[in-house]
Design an enzyme around this catalytic site. Structure first.
Site, PDB file in Angstrom:
ATOM      1  N   SER A 161       0.835  -1.197   0.000  1.00 44.44           N
ATOM      2  CA  SER A 161       0.000   0.000   0.000  1.00 44.44           C
ATOM      3  C   SER A 161       0.869   1.246   0.000  1.00 44.44           C
ATOM      4  O   SER A 161       1.963   1.254   0.591  1.00 44.44           O
ATOM      5  CB  SER A 161      -0.910   0.025   1.230  1.00 44.44           C
ATOM      6  OG  SER A 161      -1.610   1.260   1.303  1.00 44.44           O
ATOM      7  N   TYR A 174      -2.951  -0.528  10.141  1.00 45.80           N
ATOM      8  CA  TYR A 174      -2.994  -1.108   8.795  1.00 45.80           C
ATOM      9  C   TYR A 174      -1.674  -0.850   8.072  1.00 45.80           C
ATOM     10  O   TYR A 174      -1.095  -1.761   7.455  1.00 45.80           O
ATOM     11  CB  TYR A 174      -4.160  -0.506   8.020  1.00 45.80           C
ATOM     12  CG  TYR A 174      -4.169  -0.842   6.550  1.00 45.80           C
ATOM     13  CD1 TYR A 174      -4.650  -2.064   6.096  1.00 45.80           C
ATOM     14  CD2 TYR A 174      -3.701   0.067   5.601  1.00 45.80           C
ATOM     15  CE1 TYR A 174      -4.658  -2.369   4.737  1.00 45.80           C
ATOM     16  CE2 TYR A 174      -3.703  -0.222   4.251  1.00 45.80           C
ATOM     17  CZ  TYR A 174      -4.190  -1.450   3.824  1.00 45.80           C
ATOM     18  OH  TYR A 174      -4.187  -1.739   2.485  1.00 45.80           O
TER      19      TYR A 174
END
Length: 268
Positions: A161, A174
């Site tokens: 990400s 996350y």
């Protein structure tokens, strides 16, 4: 308690220009979380490239079968199998289900994951444990127990990400899971190089999936502005990069973090 939600899910899979149909012919590819969103886009693209695609799902069998049907309608070959990740014994169950359909693997795309959207002071321990169990621990042991199935010269592609490059306080836990994925990526690349296996991470930014349903237009415009192209990414934008990394053309690329955010926040 911080909200735990599915990450990278959706149904839109608009395709980019395909100039390489058949380059993965004879290969078997596996996409975890391949039934929706980014995962579905990747699965469909690899199917168009000629691979036989294993579409893994955690709970949505209907969506997985729809993805398989879409691949087959486009002339490809695919099958679906289910296994929940982030629970005890998940990797063993995962591979036992895969083995019912295929003998060996050439391309493993670790896409499955969940999101946790809470500032550091709001993260509950149970939520923290859950997001690490799915995004980092399950991925690690799926890879570990899959290495004897992965053929020499194969590919491992981990979906990371852009939040590992850009600080977003609301995604801190996350983001940490994806940082762990990045470390695993370059470490595995070194270890598996003698087998001719490449290992790379592809890091999307904001992608148009069903997670965006209900987001006000003003907020969408702001999100589009993160990218230097002033638009929100599509699943195909990520899938086309994965297709290249999975191909023979990328045989000399390994251990890399490939930014697939559309140049998000380059000027910050």
């Amino acid at each position: 308690m911080g909200a735990v939600t599915s990450a990278g899910i959706g149904t839109e899979t608009s395709a980019g220009t395909d100039t390489s149909a058949g380059r993965l012919a004879g290969k078997t590819a596996l996409v975890t979380g391949g039934s929706r969103g980014i995962g579905r886009g990747i699965a469909e693209r690899l199917g168009r490239d000629g691979a036989r695609v294993a579409v893994h799902y955690g709970s949505n069998e209907v969506a997985a079968k729809e993805t398989v049907a879409a691949i087959e309608a486009a002339g490809g070959s695919a099958f679906a199998f289910g296994a929940e990740l982030g629970v005890p014994g998940d990797a063993e169950t995962f591979w036992a289900e895969f083995d019912r359909h295929a003998d060996g693997l050439d391309i493993l795309v670790n896409n499955a994951g969940i999101g946790l959207y809470s500032h550091v002071g709001e993260v509950e321990e149970a939520d923290y444990d859950r997001v690490f169990a799915v995004n980092a621990k399950a991925l690690f042991f799926v890879v570990q127990k899959g290495l004897d199935r992965l053929r020499d010269g194969g590919r491992i592609i981990n979906i990371s990400s852009g939040v590992t490059r850009i600080a977003f306080p609301v995604t801190v836990a996350y983001s940490m899971t994806k940082g762990a994925v990045n470390v695993l990526t370059h470490t595995l690349a070194q270890e598996l190089g003698p087998r001719g296996i490449t290992v790379n991470a592809v890091a999307p930014g904001i992608i148009r999936t069903e997670m965006m349903d209900g987001i006000p237009e003003a907020q969408r415009s702001e999100m589009a502005g993160y990218s230097t192209f002033d638009r929100i990414g599509e699943p195909a934008d990520v899938a086309d990069i994965v297709s290249f990394v999975a191909s023979e053309d990328a045989r000399w690329i390994t251990g890399q973090y490939i930014d697939a955010t559309g140049g998000s926040l380059l000027g910050v």
